[in-house]
Design a protein around this motif. Structure first.
Motif, PDB file in Angstrom:
ATOM      1  N   CYS A 117       0.839  -1.197   0.000  1.00  0.00           N
ATOM      2  CA  CYS A 117       0.000   0.000   0.000  1.00  0.00           C
ATOM      3  C   CYS A 117       0.870   1.240   0.000  1.00  0.00           C
ATOM      4  O   CYS A 117       0.706   2.122   0.828  1.00  0.00           O
ATOM      5  CB  CYS A 117      -0.952  -0.005   1.197  1.00  0.00           C
ATOM      6  N   SER A 118       1.848   1.294  -0.875  1.00  0.00           N
ATOM      7  CA  SER A 118       2.643   2.499  -1.012  1.00  0.00           C
ATOM      8  C   SER A 118       1.766   3.592  -1.613  1.00  0.00           C
ATOM      9  O   SER A 118       0.692   3.335  -2.138  1.00  0.00           O
ATOM     10  CB  SER A 118       3.839   2.245  -1.928  1.00  0.00           C
ATOM     11  N   ALA A 119       2.237   4.836  -1.534  1.00  0.00           N
ATOM     12  CA  ALA A 119       1.459   5.959  -2.067  1.00  0.00           C
ATOM     13  C   ALA A 119       1.188   5.792  -3.561  1.00  0.00           C
ATOM     14  O   ALA A 119       0.119   6.135  -4.056  1.00  0.00           O
ATOM     15  CB  ALA A 119       2.193   7.265  -1.792  1.00  0.00           C
ATOM     16  N   LYS A 120       2.164   5.245  -4.292  1.00  0.00           N
ATOM     17  CA  LYS A 120       1.978   5.024  -5.725  1.00  0.00           C
ATOM     18  C   LYS A 120       0.881   3.994  -5.965  1.00  0.00           C
ATOM     19  O   LYS A 120       0.039   4.154  -6.857  1.00  0.00           O
ATOM     20  CB  LYS A 120       3.284   4.560  -6.372  1.00  0.00           C
ATOM     21  N   TYR A 121       0.890   2.934  -5.174  1.00  0.00           N
ATOM     22  CA  TYR A 121      -0.157   1.921  -5.304  1.00  0.00           C
ATOM     23  C   TYR A 121      -1.526   2.528  -5.003  1.00  0.00           C
ATOM     24  O   TYR A 121      -2.508   2.276  -5.709  1.00  0.00           O
ATOM     25  CB  TYR A 121       0.114   0.759  -4.348  1.00  0.00           C
ATOM     26  N   VAL A 122      -1.603   3.320  -3.934  1.00  0.00           N
ATOM     27  CA  VAL A 122      -2.874   3.952  -3.561  1.00  0.00           C
ATOM     28  C   VAL A 122      -3.369   4.850  -4.690  1.00  0.00           C
ATOM     29  O   VAL A 122      -4.562   4.864  -5.029  1.00  0.00           O
ATOM     30  CB  VAL A 122      -2.717   4.757  -2.259  1.00  0.00           C
ATOM     31  N   ALA A 123      -2.468   5.604  -5.307  1.00  0.00           N
ATOM     32  CA  ALA A 123      -2.853   6.486  -6.415  1.00  0.00           C
ATOM     33  C   ALA A 123      -3.427   5.685  -7.575  1.00  0.00           C
ATOM     34  O   ALA A 123      -4.446   6.062  -8.166  1.00  0.00           O
ATOM     35  CB  ALA A 123      -1.642   7.296  -6.875  1.00  0.00           C
ATOM     36  N   THR A 124      -2.781   4.572  -7.903  1.00  0.00           N
ATOM     37  CA  THR A 124      -3.271   3.711  -8.981  1.00  0.00           C
ATOM     38  C   THR A 124      -4.657   3.176  -8.647  1.00  0.00           C
ATOM     39  O   THR A 124      -5.547   3.127  -9.501  1.00  0.00           O
ATOM     40  CB  THR A 124      -2.305   2.529  -9.203  1.00  0.00           C
ATOM     41  N   LEU A 125      -4.855   2.793  -7.382  1.00  0.00           N
ATOM     42  CA  LEU A 125      -6.140   2.249  -6.950  1.00  0.00           C
ATOM     43  C   LEU A 125      -7.231   3.313  -7.020  1.00  0.00           C
ATOM     44  O   LEU A 125      -8.346   3.053  -7.484  1.00  0.00           O
ATOM     45  CB  LEU A 125      -6.012   1.722  -5.516  1.00  0.00           C
ATOM     46  N   ILE A 126      -6.924   4.527  -6.571  1.00  0.00           N
ATOM     47  CA  ILE A 126      -7.905   5.614  -6.599  1.00  0.00           C
ATOM     48  C   ILE A 126      -8.365   5.883  -8.029  1.00  0.00           C
ATOM     49  O   ILE A 126      -9.552   6.027  -8.300  1.00  0.00           O
ATOM     50  CB  ILE A 126      -7.321   6.899  -5.981  1.00  0.00           C
ATOM     51  N   VAL A 127      -7.414   5.970  -8.942  1.00  0.00           N
ATOM     52  CA  VAL A 127      -7.756   6.254 -10.344  1.00  0.00           C
ATOM     53  C   VAL A 127      -8.579   5.113 -10.944  1.00  0.00           C
ATOM     54  O   VAL A 127      -9.550   5.340 -11.666  1.00  0.00           O
ATOM     55  CB  VAL A 127      -6.480   6.520 -11.159  1.00  0.00           C
ATOM     56  N   SER A 128      -8.210   3.875 -10.642  1.00  0.00           N
ATOM     57  CA  SER A 128      -8.980   2.728 -11.124  1.00  0.00           C
ATOM     58  C   SER A 128     -10.400   2.754 -10.582  1.00  0.00           C
ATOM     59  O   SER A 128     -11.366   2.482 -11.299  1.00  0.00           O
ATOM     60  CB  SER A 128      -8.296   1.417 -10.716  1.00  0.00           C
ATOM     61  N   PHE A 129     -10.538   3.086  -9.313  1.00  0.00           N
ATOM     62  CA  PHE A 129     -11.863   3.174  -8.706  1.00  0.00           C
ATOM     63  C   PHE A 129     -12.676   4.324  -9.296  1.00  0.00           C
ATOM     64  O   PHE A 129     -13.902   4.316  -9.245  1.00  0.00           O
ATOM     65  CB  PHE A 129     -11.747   3.336  -7.190  1.00  0.00           C
ATOM     66  N   GLY A 130     -11.975   5.333  -9.845  1.00  0.00           N
ATOM     67  CA  GLY A 130     -12.688   6.413 -10.524  1.00  0.00           C
ATOM     68  C   GLY A 130     -13.509   5.877 -11.689  1.00  0.00           C
ATOM     69  O   GLY A 130     -14.667   6.268 -11.895  1.00  0.00           O
ATOM     70  N   LYS A 131     -12.918   4.971 -12.446  1.00  0.00           N
ATOM     71  CA  LYS A 131     -13.651   4.337 -13.548  1.00  0.00           C
ATOM     72  C   LYS A 131     -14.775   3.454 -13.010  1.00  0.00           C
ATOM     73  O   LYS A 131     -15.887   3.424 -13.556  1.00  0.00           O
ATOM     74  CB  LYS A 131     -12.698   3.503 -14.399  1.00  0.00           C
ATOM     75  N   THR A 132     -14.473   2.741 -11.921  1.00  0.00           N
ATOM     76  CA  THR A 132     -15.458   1.819 -11.344  1.00  0.00           C
ATOM     77  C   THR A 132     -16.693   2.551 -10.850  1.00  0.00           C
ATOM     78  O   THR A 132     -17.825   2.137 -11.109  1.00  0.00           O
ATOM     79  CB  THR A 132     -14.818   1.036 -10.178  1.00  0.00           C
ATOM     80  N   VAL A 133     -16.494   3.642 -10.107  1.00  0.00           N
ATOM     81  CA  VAL A 133     -17.638   4.354  -9.539  1.00  0.00           C
ATOM     82  C   VAL A 133     -18.512   4.950 -10.646  1.00  0.00           C
ATOM     83  O   VAL A 133     -19.742   5.016 -10.535  1.00  0.00           O
ATOM     84  CB  VAL A 133     -17.168   5.438  -8.545  1.00  0.00           C
ATOM     85  N   TYR A 134     -17.886   5.350 -11.742  1.00  0.00           N
ATOM     86  CA  TYR A 134     -18.653   5.895 -12.873  1.00  0.00           C
ATOM     87  C   TYR A 134     -19.511   4.807 -13.504  1.00  0.00           C
ATOM     88  O   TYR A 134     -20.687   5.043 -13.836  1.00  0.00           O
ATOM     89  CB  TYR A 134     -17.693   6.494 -13.901  1.00  0.00           C
ATOM     90  N   GLU A 135     -18.960   3.613 -13.657  1.00  0.00           N
ATOM     91  CA  GLU A 135     -19.718   2.499 -14.235  1.00  0.00           C
ATOM     92  C   GLU A 135     -20.849   2.069 -13.305  1.00  0.00           C
ATOM     93  O   GLU A 135     -21.958   1.758 -13.760  1.00  0.00           O
ATOM     94  CB  GLU A 135     -18.792   1.315 -14.518  1.00  0.00           C
ATOM     95  N   ILE A 136     -20.583   2.042 -12.000  1.00  0.00           N
ATOM     96  CA  ILE A 136     -21.632   1.698 -11.028  1.00  0.00           C
ATOM     97  C   ILE A 136     -22.766   2.710 -11.107  1.00  0.00           C
ATOM     98  O   ILE A 136     -23.943   2.357 -11.070  1.00  0.00           O
ATOM     99  CB  ILE A 136     -21.053   1.651  -9.599  1.00  0.00           C
ATOM    100  N   ASN A 137     -22.401   3.976 -11.237  1.00  0.00           N
ATOM    101  CA  ASN A 137     -23.414   5.031 -11.323  1.00  0.00           C
ATOM    102  C   ASN A 137     -24.260   4.890 -12.576  1.00  0.00           C
ATOM    103  O   ASN A 137     -25.478   5.124 -12.543  1.00  0.00           O
ATOM    104  CB  ASN A 137     -22.737   6.401 -11.284  1.00  0.00           C
ATOM    105  N   LYS A 138     -23.648   4.515 -13.691  1.00  0.00           N
ATOM    106  CA  LYS A 138     -24.411   4.336 -14.936  1.00  0.00           C
ATOM    107  C   LYS A 138     -25.428   3.209 -14.812  1.00  0.00           C
ATOM    108  O   LYS A 138     -26.432   3.196 -15.512  1.00  0.00           O
ATOM    109  CB  LYS A 138     -23.462   4.060 -16.110  1.00  0.00           C
ATOM    110  N   MET A 139     -25.173   2.265 -13.887  1.00  0.00           N
ATOM    111  CA  MET A 139     -26.122   1.184 -13.626  1.00  0.00           C
ATOM    112  C   MET A 139     -27.214   1.625 -12.646  1.00  0.00           C
ATOM    113  O   MET A 139     -28.024   0.818 -12.206  1.00  0.00           O
ATOM    114  CB  MET A 139     -25.386  -0.042 -13.076  1.00  0.00           C
ATOM    115  N   ARG A 140     -27.190   2.922 -12.293  1.00  0.00           N
ATOM    116  CA  ARG A 140     -28.169   3.528 -11.388  1.00  0.00           C
ATOM    117  C   ARG A 140     -28.133   2.900  -9.995  1.00  0.00           C
ATOM    118  O   ARG A 140     -29.143   2.728  -9.336  1.00  0.00           O
ATOM    119  CB  ARG A 140     -29.580   3.463 -11.982  1.00  0.00           C
ATOM    120  N   ARG A 141     -26.936   2.601  -9.561  1.00  0.00           N
ATOM    121  CA  ARG A 141     -26.734   2.119  -8.203  1.00  0.00           C
ATOM    122  C   ARG A 141     -26.128   3.272  -7.407  1.00  0.00           C
ATOM    123  O   ARG A 141     -24.926   3.512  -7.420  1.00  0.00           O
ATOM    124  CB  ARG A 141     -25.824   0.886  -8.211  1.00  0.00           C
TER     125      ARG A 141
END
Length: 234
Positions: A196-220
């Motif tokens: 869980c280095s800062a670089k890893y966390v940054a990669t995870l945050i950005v990846s989750f950015g795509k995920t949350v957008y897709e979840i939202n498009k499913m109206r969840r």
């Protein structure tokens, strides 16, 4: 190609790594950075979030400790990815955040990171558990009080007897690897610990950015907490 429109709430802890990660991601566009003290043309004033509604797809909150009281209000305007420490254990806070997001048809994805990274003065860190010994490798900020960091880690882990704390450079940290091995019979055990280095966390945050957008498009809509055993488990 239509790009995901992303903004960041500025914070020293992960900000630079997240910005680099977004700029290196082809299907994302950095709209700007929300800050209390705009200095560049790309900076957005924190109090002007309402103006940017429908112009930003996802807001990434690097470390919301100082902003946590405002995050339910931010959920009126954007889908959000937020790192949390203790906020997700506060029922009243979660209820307010969940209601705000649902009322405005937004989705908030919250996730927890390595506790050591939340300590003031820690620039980067990784920890392993090896043979029952917790080893913490810390990269401190240039002006950090390493004695205070050591004390905070000991408090965090309630002064475990089998804990070793090492202060190292960023270059040394980058060479650290995680080994997984379990050998029966002689008590030798290596337990896998996620990097869980800062670089890893940054990669995870950005990846989750795509995920949350897709979840939202499913109206969840509402608050979602991955990896947690809750009724909203994703």
């Amino acid at each position: 190609m239509e790009k995901l429109r992303v903004a960041i709430c500025e914070n020293d802890k992960y900000f630079s790594q997240i910005k680099q990660e977004i700029l290196a991601t082809e299907d994302m566009r950095l709209v700007g950075v929300f800050t209390n003290k705009p200095k560049k043309s790309s900076d957005l004033y924190l109090n002007d979030m309402a103006v940017w509604k429908d112009k930003i797809d996802v807001l990434l909150i690097c470390d919301g400790k100082e902003l946590h009281q405002r995050i339910p209000d931010m959920a009126k305007y954007f889908n959000i990815v937020d790192i949390f420490d203790r906020r997700a254990t506060n029922p009243m806070y979660l209820k307010a955040l969940d209601e705000s997001a649902k009322e405005n048809e937004h989705t908030v994805l919250m996730f927890k990171v390595e506790k050591i990274l939340s300590i003031k003065g820690v620039k980067d860190a990784i920890e392993y558990v090896t043979n029952g010994i917790r080893e913490c490798y810390i990269v401190a900020e240039d002006d950090a009080d390493t004695d205070e960091i050591w004390y905070q880690i000991m408090v965090m882990y309630e002064a475990e007897e089998n804990i070793e704390i090492h202060f190292i450079t960023e270059e040394e940290l980058s060479k650290k690897t995680v080994t997984y091995m379990h050998k029966e019979g002689n008590g030798i055990e290596y337990l896998l610990k996620m990097n869980c280095s800062a670089k890893y966390v940054a990669t995870l945050i950005v990846s989750f950015g795509k995920t949350v957008y897709e979840i939202n498009k499913m109206r969840r809509f509402g608050v979602k907490i991955p990896f947690e055993n809750t009724s909203e488990k994703e």
